[in-house]
Design an enzyme around this catalytic site. Structure first.
Site, mmCIF file in Angstrom:
data_model
loop_
_atom_site.group_PDB
_atom_site.id
_atom_site.type_symbol
_atom_site.label_atom_id
_atom_site.label_comp_id
_atom_site.label_asym_id
_atom_site.label_seq_id
_atom_site.Cartn_x
_atom_site.Cartn_y
_atom_site.Cartn_z
ATOM 1 N N GLU A 97 56.572 34.121 43.278
ATOM 2 C CA GLU A 97 56.159 35.412 42.725
ATOM 3 C C GLU A 97 57.347 36.161 42.135
ATOM 4 O OE1 GLU A 97 52.859 35.801 41.882
ATOM 5 O OE2 GLU A 97 52.540 35.434 44.007
ATOM 6 N N HIS A 98 57.171 36.653 40.910
ATOM 7 C CA HIS A 98 58.199 37.396 40.178
ATOM 8 C C HIS A 98 59.427 36.527 39.893
ATOM 9 C CE1 HIS A 98 56.495 41.527 40.122
ATOM 10 N NE2 HIS A 98 55.789 41.037 41.116
ATOM 11 N N SER A 131 30.843 42.432 25.817
ATOM 12 C CA SER A 131 30.906 41.682 27.068
ATOM 13 C C SER A 131 29.574 41.787 27.796
ATOM 14 C CB SER A 131 32.024 42.207 27.969
ATOM 15 O OG SER A 131 31.637 43.396 28.624
ATOM 16 N N GLY A 175 44.601 40.335 40.958
ATOM 17 C CA GLY A 175 45.787 39.499 40.948
ATOM 18 C C GLY A 175 45.488 38.044 40.676
ATOM 19 N N ASP A 212 51.078 32.875 34.243
ATOM 20 C CA ASP A 212 49.623 32.947 34.289
ATOM 21 C C ASP A 212 48.971 32.124 33.192
ATOM 22 O OD1 ASP A 212 50.124 34.650 36.353
ATOM 23 O OD2 ASP A 212 49.541 36.475 35.298
#
Length: 386
Positions: free
Chosen positions: A37-38, A71, A128, A176
């Site tokens: 993470e990060h 949407s 997340g 991602d």
């Protein structure tokens, strides 16, 4: 969560909404970050996997420059725009992600026609799990084909990153979209964020008697806010003071010296990134040599580092992690950019119901909003469905 529409159902809804059939239907998955993470924007290592929850778009190009975006969820109605006059200052809600992709393709010199687009997604928003990148990756996969741009996956990764950074305004890295575009069933994506090298690492929880639970705390987060940006700034400051291109170039053995060069807060931010990179490498080794049951302690250590050194957890995430661990999970951590969102808990099959019940009760006892708890499995990356 409502059931996702099939490709044929989404095409039918498109025809109903726009009066004509779509050119096709594309999908891209959300992702869970197993560990790392990060580290992505520090040119380090990450180990995400694409999940079996996806964003799907039906799309048809137009002979003019008009954009009509719709949407299947919410009551936002149709958004109108023009490919010749994209304005990031007025883009709102989910539509800023497809608009950002169109803008980023234009910055590469690719002519993007007008289009009608209908989105359906079952990637939880703000959890997340990268719902925004799932939308972007579905859109860029479709437009890459419909415009004949011929971009490779690595180029689509960089284009969607530019959309996030310069149009949406979120200073994210490349993890991602790499997972969404390059994922594979029953595998995690071991990504070197310096050169985009990818190695698919087998990650099959169920044959090992495990399940991956996602606990969506319902604490919404946004990468476009100041918390994420300030962490990135601390990392850049640390790299500058230590005289390296990126924190990827700092080893665990360098931390003692670094502690004498950095202020206390910056040192803790640096220590998280350096040790997290090391945990990713250890996780990849353990998955290959011993399998998923061996990685629990590394997940636990990752959460402690994010909670204490990087300070991106919250009370709800900590409660989800602690309750999962005390009720049978072999490892648990928050996942994603932090300040809310979801935790993951690698859990023996026989303990799944106990973990679920305990987390729900703990949240109720604390007066928190009831969490959503569901399982995920590593799934295929972005593709055309119809």
């Amino acid at each position: 969560m409502t059931a996702p529409l099939t490709a044929s159902q989404l095409a039918a809804r498109f025809t109903e909404a726009f009066g004509t059939e779509p050119d096709g239907v594309w999908m891209a998955p959300g992702r869970v970050n197993l560990i790392g993470e990060h580290t992505d924007y520090n040119e380090g290592f990450v180990l995400p996997f694409a999940i079996d929850k996806t964003a799907r778009i039906a799309i048809r190009t137009r002979p003019d420059s008009a954009l009509r975006l719709l949407s299947t969820y919410g009551d936002q109605g149709m958004t109108m725009a023009d490919t010749n006059a994209l304005d990031k200052s007025t883009a709102r809600g989910w539509t800023k992600y497809p608009l950002g992709v169109i803008w980023a393709l234009q910055q590469r010199g690719i002519t993007v026609p007008g289009m009608d687009l209908l989105l359906d997604s079952d990637v939880p928003l703000g959890a997340g799990l990268s719902s925004s990148h799932a939308i972007e990756c579905a859109v860029i996969s479709a437009l890459n084909e419909l415009t004949g741009a011929g971009l490779e996956a690595e180029e689509m990764v960089l284009a969607t990153q530019r959309a996030e950074n310069d149009f949406v305004g979120a200073p994210t890295g490349i993890m991602d979209q790499s997972a969404s575009l390059r994922g594979a069933k029953d595998h995690a994506v071991f990504l070197d964020c310096r050169d985009q090298t990818v190695k698919l690492v087998p990650f099959e929880a169920h044959p090992a008697g495990l399940v991956m639970l996602v606990i969506d705390t319902k604490v919404s987060h946004s990468h476009a806010d100041g918390g994420y940006a300030s962490r990135r700034a601390s990392c850049e400051l640390g790299a500058d003071v230590l005289g390296v291109k990126a924190l990827r170039d700092v080893g665990v053995e360098d931390l003692q010296e670094a502690s004498g060069l950095l202020d206390e807060e910056t040192f803790r931010r640096v220590r998280h990134v350096v040790t997290e990179n090391d945990r990713v490498l250890q996780t990849v080794e353990l998955l290959a040599s011993e399998g998923p049951r061996a990685i629990g302690p590394l997940l636990d250590a990752s959460h402690v580092s994010m909670r204490d050194d990087f300070e991106i957890s919250c009370r709800e995430l900590d409660l989800a992690v602690e309750t999962s661990r005390s009720n049978g999970a072999i490892g648990a951590r928050m996942t994603g950019g932090g300040f809310g969102g979801a935790a993951i808990a690698l859990t023996p099959l026989e303990a799944e119901q106990q973990v679920r019940a305990a987390v729900v009760k703990a949240f109720a006892d604390a007066g928190y909003t009831a969490p959503d708890i569901f399982t995920v499995t590593p799934a295929e990356g972005a593709m055309r469905l119809a």
